[in-house]
Write an enzyme that holds these catalytic residues in place. Structure first.
Site, PDB file in Angstrom:
ATOM      1  CG  HIS A  85       3.115  37.298  -1.630  1.00 46.97           C
ATOM      2  ND1 HIS A  85       3.781  36.232  -2.222  1.00 46.97           N
ATOM      3  CD2 HIS A  85       3.813  37.606  -0.509  1.00 46.97           C
ATOM      4  CE1 HIS A  85       4.832  35.917  -1.465  1.00 46.97           C
ATOM      5  NE2 HIS A  85       4.874  36.729  -0.429  1.00 46.97           N
ATOM      6  CG  HIS A 145       9.871  43.359  -1.592  1.00 40.79           C
ATOM      7  ND1 HIS A 145       9.990  43.485  -0.215  1.00 40.79           N
ATOM      8  CD2 HIS A 145      10.179  42.068  -1.885  1.00 40.79           C
ATOM      9  CE1 HIS A 145      10.360  42.321   0.292  1.00 40.79           C
ATOM     10  NE2 HIS A 145      10.479  41.436  -0.702  1.00 40.79           N
TER      11      HIS A 145
END
Length: 197
Positions: free
Chosen positions: A37, A120
């Site tokens: 995620h 990220h």
């Protein structure tokens, strides 16, 4: 109360591309594919009333869906590397969504997030990894990139694992509205209907 955070999900094809980066790094604990995620805002351990207020406010966000791609890889902790990540291509819509979530959290009374938002996907966590091993791993995979994908929603996730890395539970889903792809689509709704008389 579980630890809460808002995030963007990674579609299956991008997650499969990420999974190909697993391995080849001694001491790495790889994140399971289903737990990939992009964290938008870490909320933390809050009481039930605060959690309900967060959900109520997030539910009012009205933003269009947007496109991103995963682009490049890197690590956190230059002298003592502790995690490896895949980067995210810059997207003004993603940054605007994250900023709105941050404002909502602060209005509710949560402290400001001390870290600068750096989108990220964490791929692995490491303990006692050698810098040389990390440099070697990154050097062989620096041109990593996925195709663009649409982000149709963001989610509120919870984690009961104190170590980090999952498993995560989706507590709430917040859809983004469809972006109008062409100005002609919007203007076609505004044209007056011609009378047949």
């Amino acid at each position: 109360m579980p630890r809460l955070f808002t995030a963007l999900e990674i579609p299956r094809n991008a997650a499969m591309s990420l999974s190909l980066l697993r391995g080849g790094l001694p001491g790495a604990r790889w994140i399971d594919v289903e737990n990939y995620h992009i964290t938008l805002r870490f909320i933390g351990d809050v009481d039930g009333r605060t959690a309900d207020e967060v959900v109520d406010r997030l539910d009012r966000i009205d933003r269009p869906e947007f496109q991103i791609r995963l682009d490049g890889i890197g690590s956190f902790g230059s002298k003592k590397p502790h995690s490896v990540w895949a980067g995210v291509s810059p997207s003004p819509e993603m940054y605007a969504l994250q900023a709105e979530i941050e404002r909502i959290c602060q209005r509710i009374g949560l402290p400001p997030d001390p870290r600068k938002f750096m989108p990220h996907v964490t791929l692995a966590r490491m303990k006692n990894a050698r810098v040389d091993d990390v440099v070697h791993y990154l050097a062989g995979r620096g041109n990593f990139q996925t195709t663009q994908f649409t982000v149709p929603r963001f989610v509120l996730l919870s984690s009961r694992d104190s170590v980090g890395g999952g498993p995560y539970l989706t507590e709430e889903i917040f859809p983004l509205h469809e972006a109008l792809s062409a100005p002609s689509a919007a203007s076609s709704f505004l044209q007056p209907v011609k009378s047949l008389a």
